[in-house]
Design a protein around this motif. Structure first.
Motif, PDB file in Angstrom:
ATOM      1  N   GLU A 147      25.799 -14.537 -15.198  1.00 43.50           N
ATOM      2  CA  GLU A 147      27.080 -15.250 -15.142  1.00 43.50           C
ATOM      3  C   GLU A 147      26.905 -16.649 -14.565  1.00 43.50           C
ATOM      4  O   GLU A 147      27.513 -17.607 -15.051  1.00 43.50           O
ATOM      5  CB  GLU A 147      28.123 -14.465 -14.350  1.00 43.50           C
ATOM      6  CG  GLU A 147      29.491 -15.120 -14.420  1.00 43.50           C
ATOM      7  CD  GLU A 147      30.633 -14.225 -13.984  1.00 43.50           C
ATOM      8  OE1 GLU A 147      31.791 -14.621 -14.214  1.00 43.50           O
ATOM      9  OE2 GLU A 147      30.372 -13.136 -13.433  1.00 43.50           O
ATOM     10  N   MET A 148      26.045 -16.780 -13.576  1.00 37.15           N
ATOM     11  CA  MET A 148      25.767 -18.094 -12.993  1.00 37.15           C
ATOM     12  C   MET A 148      25.251 -19.051 -14.078  1.00 37.15           C
ATOM     13  O   MET A 148      25.680 -20.199 -14.170  1.00 37.15           O
ATOM     14  CB  MET A 148      24.716 -17.936 -11.871  1.00 37.15           C
ATOM     15  CG  MET A 148      24.210 -19.215 -11.306  1.00 37.15           C
ATOM     16  SD  MET A 148      22.797 -19.135 -10.124  1.00 37.15           S
ATOM     17  CE  MET A 148      22.411 -17.439  -9.887  1.00 37.15           C
ATOM     18  N   ARG A 149      24.362 -18.553 -14.927  1.00 32.80           N
ATOM     19  CA  ARG A 149      23.793 -19.383 -16.000  1.00 32.80           C
ATOM     20  C   ARG A 149      24.824 -19.650 -17.093  1.00 32.80           C
ATOM     21  O   ARG A 149      24.878 -20.747 -17.653  1.00 32.80           O
ATOM     22  CB  ARG A 149      22.533 -18.730 -16.565  1.00 32.80           C
ATOM     23  CG  ARG A 149      21.372 -18.830 -15.577  1.00 32.80           C
ATOM     24  CD  ARG A 149      20.112 -18.141 -16.037  1.00 32.80           C
ATOM     25  NE  ARG A 149      20.239 -16.706 -15.803  1.00 32.80           N
ATOM     26  CZ  ARG A 149      20.097 -15.770 -16.720  1.00 32.80           C
ATOM     27  NH1 ARG A 149      19.810 -16.079 -17.961  1.00 32.80           N
ATOM     28  NH2 ARG A 149      20.237 -14.500 -16.410  1.00 32.80           N
ATOM     29  N   LEU A 150      25.647 -18.653 -17.400  1.00 37.26           N
ATOM     30  CA  LEU A 150      26.700 -18.851 -18.406  1.00 37.26           C
ATOM     31  C   LEU A 150      27.687 -19.931 -17.978  1.00 37.26           C
ATOM     32  O   LEU A 150      28.150 -20.715 -18.800  1.00 37.26           O
ATOM     33  CB  LEU A 150      27.447 -17.538 -18.646  1.00 37.26           C
ATOM     34  CG  LEU A 150      26.985 -16.741 -19.849  1.00 37.26           C
ATOM     35  CD1 LEU A 150      27.503 -15.325 -19.791  1.00 37.26           C
ATOM     36  CD2 LEU A 150      27.412 -17.401 -21.135  1.00 37.26           C
ATOM     37  N   LYS A 151      28.004 -19.981 -16.702  1.00 37.00           N
ATOM     38  CA  LYS A 151      28.923 -21.004 -16.204  1.00 37.00           C
ATOM     39  C   LYS A 151      28.355 -22.410 -16.387  1.00 37.00           C
ATOM     40  O   LYS A 151      29.094 -23.351 -16.631  1.00 37.00           O
ATOM     41  CB  LYS A 151      29.216 -20.778 -14.720  1.00 37.00           C
ATOM     42  CG  LYS A 151      30.123 -19.623 -14.438  1.00 37.00           C
ATOM     43  CD  LYS A 151      30.328 -19.479 -12.938  1.00 37.00           C
ATOM     44  CE  LYS A 151      31.171 -18.280 -12.596  1.00 37.00           C
ATOM     45  NZ  LYS A 151      31.318 -18.117 -11.135  1.00 37.00           N
ATOM     46  N   GLU A 152      27.047 -22.552 -16.268  1.00 34.08           N
ATOM     47  CA  GLU A 152      26.400 -23.867 -16.284  1.00 34.08           C
ATOM     48  C   GLU A 152      25.995 -24.361 -17.664  1.00 34.08           C
ATOM     49  O   GLU A 152      25.823 -25.557 -17.861  1.00 34.08           O
ATOM     50  CB  GLU A 152      25.161 -23.845 -15.378  1.00 34.08           C
ATOM     51  CG  GLU A 152      25.463 -23.632 -13.912  1.00 34.08           C
ATOM     52  CD  GLU A 152      26.176 -24.810 -13.278  1.00 34.08           C
ATOM     53  OE1 GLU A 152      25.931 -25.973 -13.687  1.00 34.08           O
ATOM     54  OE2 GLU A 152      26.996 -24.561 -12.372  1.00 34.08           O
TER      55      GLU A 152
ATOM     56  N   ASP B 244      30.853  -8.931 -22.646  1.00 33.17           N
ATOM     57  CA  ASP B 244      32.014  -9.172 -21.770  1.00 33.17           C
ATOM     58  C   ASP B 244      31.942 -10.552 -21.138  1.00 33.17           C
ATOM     59  O   ASP B 244      32.956 -11.269 -21.069  1.00 33.17           O
ATOM     60  CB  ASP B 244      32.101  -8.104 -20.677  1.00 33.17           C
ATOM     61  CG  ASP B 244      32.562  -6.750 -21.189  1.00 33.17           C
ATOM     62  OD1 ASP B 244      33.067  -6.667 -22.340  1.00 33.17           O
ATOM     63  OD2 ASP B 244      32.405  -5.751 -20.441  1.00 33.17           O
ATOM     64  N   LEU B 245      30.767 -10.939 -20.670  1.00 35.32           N
ATOM     65  CA  LEU B 245      30.607 -12.272 -20.075  1.00 35.32           C
ATOM     66  C   LEU B 245      30.805 -13.370 -21.117  1.00 35.32           C
ATOM     67  O   LEU B 245      31.452 -14.385 -20.845  1.00 35.32           O
ATOM     68  CB  LEU B 245      29.231 -12.412 -19.417  1.00 35.32           C
ATOM     69  CG  LEU B 245      29.062 -11.723 -18.081  1.00 35.32           C
ATOM     70  CD1 LEU B 245      27.602 -11.761 -17.633  1.00 35.32           C
ATOM     71  CD2 LEU B 245      29.953 -12.369 -17.018  1.00 35.32           C
ATOM     72  N   ILE B 246      30.258 -13.168 -22.291  1.00 35.47           N
ATOM     73  CA  ILE B 246      30.449 -14.158 -23.354  1.00 35.47           C
ATOM     74  C   ILE B 246      31.927 -14.295 -23.692  1.00 35.47           C
ATOM     75  O   ILE B 246      32.436 -15.403 -23.858  1.00 35.47           O
ATOM     76  CB  ILE B 246      29.608 -13.793 -24.599  1.00 35.47           C
ATOM     77  CG1 ILE B 246      28.125 -14.058 -24.318  1.00 35.47           C
ATOM     78  CG2 ILE B 246      30.079 -14.572 -25.824  1.00 35.47           C
ATOM     79  CD1 ILE B 246      27.191 -13.586 -25.408  1.00 35.47           C
ATOM     80  N   GLU B 247      32.616 -13.181 -23.769  1.00 37.17           N
ATOM     81  CA  GLU B 247      34.061 -13.211 -24.041  1.00 37.17           C
ATOM     82  C   GLU B 247      34.790 -14.027 -22.972  1.00 37.17           C
ATOM     83  O   GLU B 247      35.687 -14.810 -23.274  1.00 37.17           O
ATOM     84  CB  GLU B 247      34.603 -11.777 -24.096  1.00 37.17           C
ATOM     85  CG  GLU B 247      36.065 -11.675 -24.452  1.00 37.17           C
ATOM     86  CD  GLU B 247      36.397 -12.132 -25.858  1.00 37.17           C
ATOM     87  OE1 GLU B 247      37.552 -12.559 -26.065  1.00 37.17           O
ATOM     88  OE2 GLU B 247      35.535 -12.086 -26.750  1.00 37.17           O
ATOM     89  N   LYS B 248      34.385 -13.869 -21.739  1.00 39.16           N
ATOM     90  CA  LYS B 248      35.012 -14.567 -20.612  1.00 39.16           C
ATOM     91  C   LYS B 248      34.844 -16.088 -20.718  1.00 39.16           C
ATOM     92  O   LYS B 248      35.738 -16.843 -20.350  1.00 39.16           O
ATOM     93  CB  LYS B 248      34.400 -14.051 -19.308  1.00 39.16           C
ATOM     94  CG  LYS B 248      34.981 -14.631 -18.054  1.00 39.16           C
ATOM     95  CD  LYS B 248      34.372 -13.948 -16.843  1.00 39.16           C
ATOM     96  CE  LYS B 248      34.892 -14.518 -15.546  1.00 39.16           C
ATOM     97  NZ  LYS B 248      34.280 -13.850 -14.381  1.00 39.16           N
TER      98      LYS B 248
END
Length: 180
Positions: free
Chosen positions: A90-95, A152-156
């Motif tokens: 999630e940390m990497r997805l945010k960035e 789920d993270l990608i959806e977010k």
């Protein structure tokens, strides 16, 4: 926003804007090979999470050091980060601005992991001599245990990111051929 790979290749040609990329998916799916090809096409610096995490003696660095190293990468303007590591995903997805997800059949991933045995790799500081049974189990369980969490993270974050999902290595190769 999520794209199939054909739409994504057209978008890339019209407006290249990948600067911060993560490549994720099941071990053995072809993530690292794709990340290396993407690095050659784009010139974006490539970082392997396995190479950061693992020590040559098959131990690993402390989590705090791993997280600090990832944050160092984030402080730069451009990068490709190859690897899963669910705890920091999630940390990497945010960035990132772009996500490449490899969602391939388990048999293909097992085959990919098996085929790299005995071959030197940039992303691992030792030579694998066998397919570790625990690692094989992780690959077999990946579609039921890890992949739903990734989706789920990608959806977010999908509204803020370009997301490309590959269902085969051929799709990934076709994408690279269009980026060249």
């Amino acid at each position: 926003m999520s794209f199939d790979f054909k739409t994504a290749t057209k978008l890339y040609k019209e407006k290249p804007h990948m600067k911060k990329v993560i490549v994720i998916g099941c071990p053995g799916s072809g993530k690292t090979t794709f990340a290396e090809k993407l690095n050659k096409c784009t010139g974006l610096p490539l970082y392997y999470l396995d190479a950061i995490w693992h020590k040559p003696d098959k131990t690993h660095i402390p989590r705090e050091d791993f997280d600090a190293r990832i944050k160092e990468i984030f402080s730069t303007d451009e990068w490709i980060i190859d690897g899963n590591y669910s705890r920091t995903m999630e940390m990497r997805l945010k960035e990132c601005d772009t996500v490449f997800l490899f969602d391939l059949p388990t048999e293909i991933c097992i085959q990919g992991a098996t085929e790299r045995i005995g071959k030197g790799r940039y992303d691992l500081p030792w030579l694998e001599t066998e397919l570790d049974p625990e690692f094989e189990g992780f690959i077999k369980e990946f579609p039921e245990t890890t992949l739903p969490k990734i989706y789920d993270l990608i959806e977010k974050y999908k509204e803020e990111k370009q997301v490309v999902i590959f269902k085969s290595r051929e799709e990934a190769d076709e994408y690279i051929s269009k980026v060249k």
